[in-house]
Scaffold this motif. Structure first.
Motif, PDB file in Angstrom:
ATOM      1  N   PRO A  41     -66.109  20.513  13.417  1.00 44.01           N
ATOM      2  CA  PRO A  41     -65.057  20.047  12.506  1.00 44.01           C
ATOM      3  C   PRO A  41     -65.601  19.309  11.281  1.00 44.01           C
ATOM      4  N   ASP A  42     -66.668  18.548  11.459  1.00 47.67           N
ATOM      5  CA  ASP A  42     -67.273  17.860  10.308  1.00 47.67           C
ATOM      6  C   ASP A  42     -67.819  18.863   9.302  1.00 47.67           C
ATOM      7  N   HIS A  43     -68.398  19.949   9.789  1.00 47.07           N
ATOM      8  CA  HIS A  43     -68.961  20.971   8.908  1.00 47.07           C
ATOM      9  C   HIS A  43     -67.872  21.752   8.178  1.00 47.07           C
ATOM     10  N   LEU A  44     -66.659  21.732   8.717  1.00 42.82           N
ATOM     11  CA  LEU A  44     -65.544  22.440   8.071  1.00 42.82           C
ATOM     12  C   LEU A  44     -64.734  21.534   7.134  1.00 42.82           C
ATOM     13  N   ALA A  45     -65.141  20.302   6.993  1.00 36.94           N
ATOM     14  CA  ALA A  45     -64.379  19.338   6.189  1.00 36.94           C
ATOM     15  C   ALA A  45     -64.204  19.772   4.732  1.00 36.94           C
ATOM     16  N   ASP A  46     -65.176  20.484   4.200  1.00 38.70           N
ATOM     17  CA  ASP A  46     -65.097  20.910   2.797  1.00 38.70           C
ATOM     18  C   ASP A  46     -64.449  22.271   2.615  1.00 38.70           C
ATOM     19  N   GLY A  47     -64.020  22.885   3.706  1.00 36.51           N
ATOM     20  CA  GLY A  47     -63.334  24.167   3.600  1.00 36.51           C
ATOM     21  C   GLY A  47     -63.803  25.172   4.619  1.00 36.51           C
ATOM     22  N   PRO A  48     -63.099  26.300   4.678  1.00 35.51           N
ATOM     23  CA  PRO A  48     -63.400  27.343   5.670  1.00 35.51           C
ATOM     24  C   PRO A  48     -64.809  27.921   5.516  1.00 35.51           C
ATOM     25  N   LEU A  49     -65.393  28.279   6.672  1.00 33.46           N
ATOM     26  CA  LEU A  49     -66.715  28.894   6.712  1.00 33.46           C
ATOM     27  C   LEU A  49     -66.719  30.001   7.757  1.00 33.46           C
ATOM     28  N   THR A  50     -67.634  30.943   7.610  1.00 36.98           N
ATOM     29  CA  THR A  50     -67.815  31.960   8.651  1.00 36.98           C
ATOM     30  C   THR A  50     -68.571  31.331   9.815  1.00 36.98           C
ATOM     31  N   ALA A  51     -68.524  31.991  10.950  1.00 36.44           N
ATOM     32  CA  ALA A  51     -69.258  31.509  12.119  1.00 36.44           C
ATOM     33  C   ALA A  51     -70.759  31.490  11.840  1.00 36.44           C
ATOM     34  N   THR A  52     -71.242  32.453  11.078  1.00 34.52           N
ATOM     35  CA  THR A  52     -72.671  32.499  10.740  1.00 34.52           C
ATOM     36  C   THR A  52     -73.066  31.290   9.896  1.00 34.52           C
ATOM     37  N   GLU A  53     -72.236  30.959   8.894  1.00 33.72           N
ATOM     38  CA  GLU A  53     -72.513  29.788   8.057  1.00 33.72           C
ATOM     39  C   GLU A  53     -72.467  28.504   8.893  1.00 33.72           C
ATOM     40  N   LEU A  54     -71.471  28.409   9.747  1.00 31.23           N
ATOM     41  CA  LEU A  54     -71.340  27.235  10.610  1.00 31.23           C
ATOM     42  C   LEU A  54     -72.521  27.120  11.566  1.00 31.23           C
ATOM     43  N   ALA A  55     -72.901  28.224  12.163  1.00 26.79           N
ATOM     44  CA  ALA A  55     -74.011  28.222  13.120  1.00 26.79           C
ATOM     45  C   ALA A  55     -75.291  27.729  12.458  1.00 26.79           C
ATOM     46  N   ARG A  56     -75.518  28.161  11.235  1.00 21.84           N
ATOM     47  CA  ARG A  56     -76.705  27.723  10.496  1.00 21.84           C
ATOM     48  C   ARG A  56     -76.675  26.208  10.295  1.00 21.84           C
ATOM     49  N   ARG A  57     -75.489  25.677   9.982  1.00 21.87           N
ATOM     50  CA  ARG A  57     -75.369  24.245   9.712  1.00 21.87           C
ATOM     51  C   ARG A  57     -75.483  23.378  10.963  1.00 21.87           C
ATOM     52  N   CYS A  58     -75.025  23.899  12.095  1.00 15.37           N
ATOM     53  CA  CYS A  58     -75.023  23.049  13.297  1.00 15.37           C
ATOM     54  C   CYS A  58     -76.030  23.493  14.344  1.00 15.37           C
ATOM     55  N   GLY A  59     -76.845  24.501  14.034  1.00 17.94           N
ATOM     56  CA  GLY A  59     -77.905  24.916  14.942  1.00 17.94           C
ATOM     57  C   GLY A  59     -77.406  25.633  16.190  1.00 17.94           C
ATOM     58  N   ALA A  60     -76.373  26.433  16.031  1.00 14.52           N
ATOM     59  CA  ALA A  60     -75.794  27.152  17.169  1.00 14.52           C
ATOM     60  C   ALA A  60     -76.063  28.647  17.057  1.00 14.52           C
TER      61      ALA A  60
END
Length: 114
Positions: A41-60
């Protein structure tokens, strides 16, 4: 042995529905604990992201995160916009900076120590 459909006809449908909700509830709790731990949720605070973008940011793992977020979007815990995921009123409550955050509650609910 009777077919499932035949057995289902003899099942107390209210009890069946209630137990199925409980089973799904445990799975949803586990998924919410995982995204809280990853700070999705913190990584989505600035707006929608793809799962790939999110995974890169949170190491998943991108595929696992996509499946997790799809499942959570299906129950209304996140929003899905095309191939991107976004916060909604429920997901906002998992942010670390939310005034009424439930992030710790989500993580504690799946902690084996509790």
């Amino acid at each position: 042995m009777p077919a499932f459909e035949e057995e289902a006809g003899n099942v107390n449908t209210e009890a069946h529905h209630r137990l199925a909700q409980m089973i799904r509830g445990a799975a949803v709790t586990a998924l919410l604990g995982a995204v809280a731990r990853l700070r999705v949720p913190d990584h989505l605070a600035d707006g929608p992201l793809t799962a790939t973008e999110l995974a890169r940011r949170c190491g998943a793992n991108p595929d696992a995160l996509e499946r997790t977020l799809r499942a959570l979007a299906n129950v209304g815990a996140f929003s899905r916009i095309d191939d991107r995921f976004a916060l909604n009123d429920l997901a906002e409550l998992l942010r670390t900076d939310s005034e009424s955050t439930l992030r710790s509650t989500a993580m504690t609910a799946v902690d084996p120590a509790f």
